[in-house]
Every structure is written in C-alpha cells, then in structure tokens.
Design a protein around this motif. Structure first.
Motif, PDB file in Angstrom:
ATOM      1  N   VAL A  30       0.869  -1.180   0.000  1.00  8.61           N
ATOM      2  CA  VAL A  30       0.000   0.000   0.000  1.00  8.61           C
ATOM      3  C   VAL A  30       0.903   1.227   0.000  1.00  8.61           C
ATOM      4  O   VAL A  30       1.736   1.393   0.896  1.00  8.61           O
ATOM      5  CB  VAL A  30      -0.934   0.018   1.231  1.00  8.61           C
ATOM      6  N   CYS A  31       0.756   2.073  -1.008  1.00  9.85           N
ATOM      7  CA  CYS A  31       1.582   3.275  -1.131  1.00  9.85           C
ATOM      8  C   CYS A  31       0.907   4.455  -0.439  1.00  9.85           C
ATOM      9  O   CYS A  31      -0.303   4.644  -0.566  1.00  9.85           O
ATOM     10  CB  CYS A  31       1.830   3.593  -2.597  1.00  9.85           C
ATOM     11  N   GLU A  32       1.718   5.215   0.292  1.00 10.89           N
ATOM     12  CA  GLU A  32       1.237   6.417   0.982  1.00 10.89           C
ATOM     13  C   GLU A  32       2.187   7.588   0.739  1.00 10.89           C
ATOM     14  O   GLU A  32       2.371   8.433   1.606  1.00 10.89           O
ATOM     15  CB  GLU A  32       1.126   6.142   2.485  1.00 10.89           C
ATOM     16  N   THR A  33       2.792   7.624  -0.415  1.00 11.67           N
ATOM     17  CA  THR A  33       3.779   8.653  -0.726  1.00 11.67           C
ATOM     18  C   THR A  33       3.124  10.028  -0.789  1.00 11.67           C
ATOM     19  O   THR A  33       2.073  10.199  -1.404  1.00 11.67           O
ATOM     20  CB  THR A  33       4.474   8.342  -2.062  1.00 11.67           C
ATOM     21  N   LEU A 104      11.087  -4.588   1.923  1.00 13.02           N
ATOM     22  CA  LEU A 104      11.017  -3.133   1.998  1.00 13.02           C
ATOM     23  C   LEU A 104      11.492  -2.484   0.702  1.00 13.02           C
ATOM     24  O   LEU A 104      11.002  -1.414   0.323  1.00 13.02           O
ATOM     25  CB  LEU A 104      11.831  -2.625   3.189  1.00 13.02           C
ATOM     26  N   ASN A 105      12.404  -3.125  -0.005  1.00 12.87           N
ATOM     27  CA  ASN A 105      12.829  -2.606  -1.302  1.00 12.87           C
ATOM     28  C   ASN A 105      11.665  -2.608  -2.287  1.00 12.87           C
ATOM     29  O   ASN A 105      11.533  -1.692  -3.100  1.00 12.87           O
ATOM     30  CB  ASN A 105      14.008  -3.420  -1.849  1.00 12.87           C
ATOM     31  N   SER A 106      10.792  -3.616  -2.210  1.00 12.57           N
ATOM     32  CA  SER A 106       9.633  -3.635  -3.115  1.00 12.57           C
ATOM     33  C   SER A 106       8.685  -2.483  -2.794  1.00 12.57           C
ATOM     34  O   SER A 106       8.098  -1.899  -3.698  1.00 12.57           O
ATOM     35  CB  SER A 106       8.913  -4.985  -3.074  1.00 12.57           C
ATOM     36  N   VAL A 107       8.543  -2.124  -1.516  1.00 21.48           N
ATOM     37  CA  VAL A 107       7.728  -0.954  -1.148  1.00 21.48           C
ATOM     38  C   VAL A 107       8.374   0.303  -1.721  1.00 21.48           C
ATOM     39  O   VAL A 107       7.708   1.128  -2.350  1.00 21.48           O
ATOM     40  CB  VAL A 107       7.577  -0.826   0.386  1.00 21.48           C
ATOM     41  N   LYS A 108       9.676   0.439  -1.518  1.00 22.80           N
ATOM     42  CA  LYS A 108      10.407   1.614  -2.011  1.00 22.80           C
ATOM     43  C   LYS A 108      10.210   1.786  -3.509  1.00 22.80           C
ATOM     44  O   LYS A 108       9.879   2.872  -3.987  1.00 22.80           O
ATOM     45  CB  LYS A 108      11.895   1.475  -1.688  1.00 22.80           C
ATOM     46  N   LEU A 109      10.384   0.705  -4.262  1.00 22.24           N
ATOM     47  CA  LEU A 109      10.287   0.782  -5.718  1.00 22.24           C
ATOM     48  C   LEU A 109       8.869   1.043  -6.204  1.00 22.24           C
ATOM     49  O   LEU A 109       8.645   1.868  -7.091  1.00 22.24           O
ATOM     50  CB  LEU A 109      10.822  -0.503  -6.338  1.00 22.24           C
ATOM     51  N   GLN A 110       7.891   0.343  -5.624  1.00 21.52           N
ATOM     52  CA  GLN A 110       6.502   0.499  -6.082  1.00 21.52           C
ATOM     53  C   GLN A 110       5.912   1.843  -5.701  1.00 21.52           C
ATOM     54  O   GLN A 110       5.015   2.337  -6.376  1.00 21.52           O
ATOM     55  CB  GLN A 110       5.627  -0.622  -5.516  1.00 21.52           C
ATOM     56  N   CYS A 111       6.391   2.435  -4.623  1.00 20.38           N
ATOM     57  CA  CYS A 111       5.758   3.648  -4.107  1.00 20.38           C
ATOM     58  C   CYS A 111       6.530   4.928  -4.418  1.00 20.38           C
ATOM     59  O   CYS A 111       6.101   6.015  -4.031  1.00 20.38           O
ATOM     60  CB  CYS A 111       5.566   3.525  -2.596  1.00 20.38           C
ATOM     61  N   SER A 112       7.657   4.831  -5.105  1.00 16.86           N
ATOM     62  CA  SER A 112       8.449   6.038  -5.351  1.00 16.86           C
ATOM     63  C   SER A 112       7.757   6.952  -6.368  1.00 16.86           C
ATOM     64  O   SER A 112       7.172   6.496  -7.335  1.00 16.86           O
ATOM     65  CB  SER A 112       9.869   5.692  -5.814  1.00 16.86           C
ATOM     66  N   GLN A 113       7.829   8.245  -6.092  1.00 14.21           N
ATOM     67  CA  GLN A 113       7.236   9.275  -6.943  1.00 14.21           C
ATOM     68  C   GLN A 113       8.184  10.461  -7.001  1.00 14.21           C
ATOM     69  O   GLN A 113       8.877  10.756  -6.033  1.00 14.21           O
ATOM     70  CB  GLN A 113       5.904   9.756  -6.383  1.00 14.21           C
TER      71      GLN A 113
END
Length: 145
Positions: A30-33, A104-113
């Motif tokens: 779940v992205c919250e960027t 956590l790397n998958s969160v970083k990559l999927q949620c980066s903006q």
C-alpha cells in the motif's frame, strides 16, 4: 487526489504472491507517498543495511505495547519498521533482516514518486503473512518516530 492516482494506488495494493529464499507467501503493498515522505536515497540506505546483515541476523519486533512496532533502521529522512498485524496476542516476532530488506525494497520501488521532477520520494507499507503470522513492514519519514 486525482482519479488516476487513486487507480494506480488501488492497482499497487492488489495482492500478489512472492517467493523469497524459497518460501512463498502473500503480500500486499500500500503506497502512501506524499510531500512529507522520505527521500528514496535515504530509504535505499536503510534497505541496503538490512539486506547486508544477511539471513543469519534477525530483525525482531520487540515492542508489543502501544504501537506494536519496532524501528529496524533510520537513515537520514527515511526509517523502516516491523509491526505486529495479527489477531492473536503480540509476542516477539522475527524475520531475517535480509528478507525484511528485500520486502522493503519492493515498497520503495513500487511507491516512489517524483516531486518537482528531480526529487524522488517514497512511502508506504507492506502487509504479509507467513506461517500464519501477520506483519507490516513500513517505509516512513524518520521525523515521525
């Protein structure tokens, strides 16, 4: 939030199976960027640190009061933690630091903006269940700790 951003967030939150070190389990990102999210470079330092610790070192949730979260690493504007997300009583739960870093790397990559076309931010969490235990791994701004 525009309709396109909502749709992208929903697509990113869909469940998927992942296999890490030979063990398959379900995960949901779940992205919250937002403008208050940490810099991608800082989160990368945290993720790399955990991954380099390897499979022989465990990252453990040892805070079963209040937040039920334990911060595993803080790097500049970024921080990463592990939280108990289960229905049963919270007890110390551990995950290999390397596995935590990969997730956590998958969160970083999927949620980066990108913000302003040159500043890249990221933030969000991943919920996963393995061996019947439910966890949450989060990427967040270290100023929130």
């Amino acid at each position: 939030m525009t309709l396109m951003r909502i749709l992208i967030s929903l697509l990113m939150a869909l469940s998927s199976a992942v296999k890490i070190h030979g063990q398959e389990f379900d995960k949901v990102v779940v992205c919250e960027t937002s403008a208050a999210s940490p810099f991608v470079g800082d989160v990368t330092q945290c993720v790399d640190h955990l991954t380099e610790l390897g499979n022989q070192v465990d990252c453990c949730l040892d805070n079963c009061s209040r937040s039920k979260c334990t911060t595993m690493a803080t790097c500049g504007s970024g921080a990463v933690n592990i939280c108990w997300n289960g229905q049963s009583d919270c007890t110390e739960r551990c995950i290999s630091c390397s596995r935590a870093g990969i997730l956590l790397n998958s969160v970083k990559l999927q949620c980066s903006q990108f913000r302003d076309s040159f500043v890249q931010l990221t933030g969000g969490f991943l919920e996963y269940t393995v061996n019947g235990d439910s966890y949450r791994l989060s990427v967040f701004n270290s100023k929130d700790t």
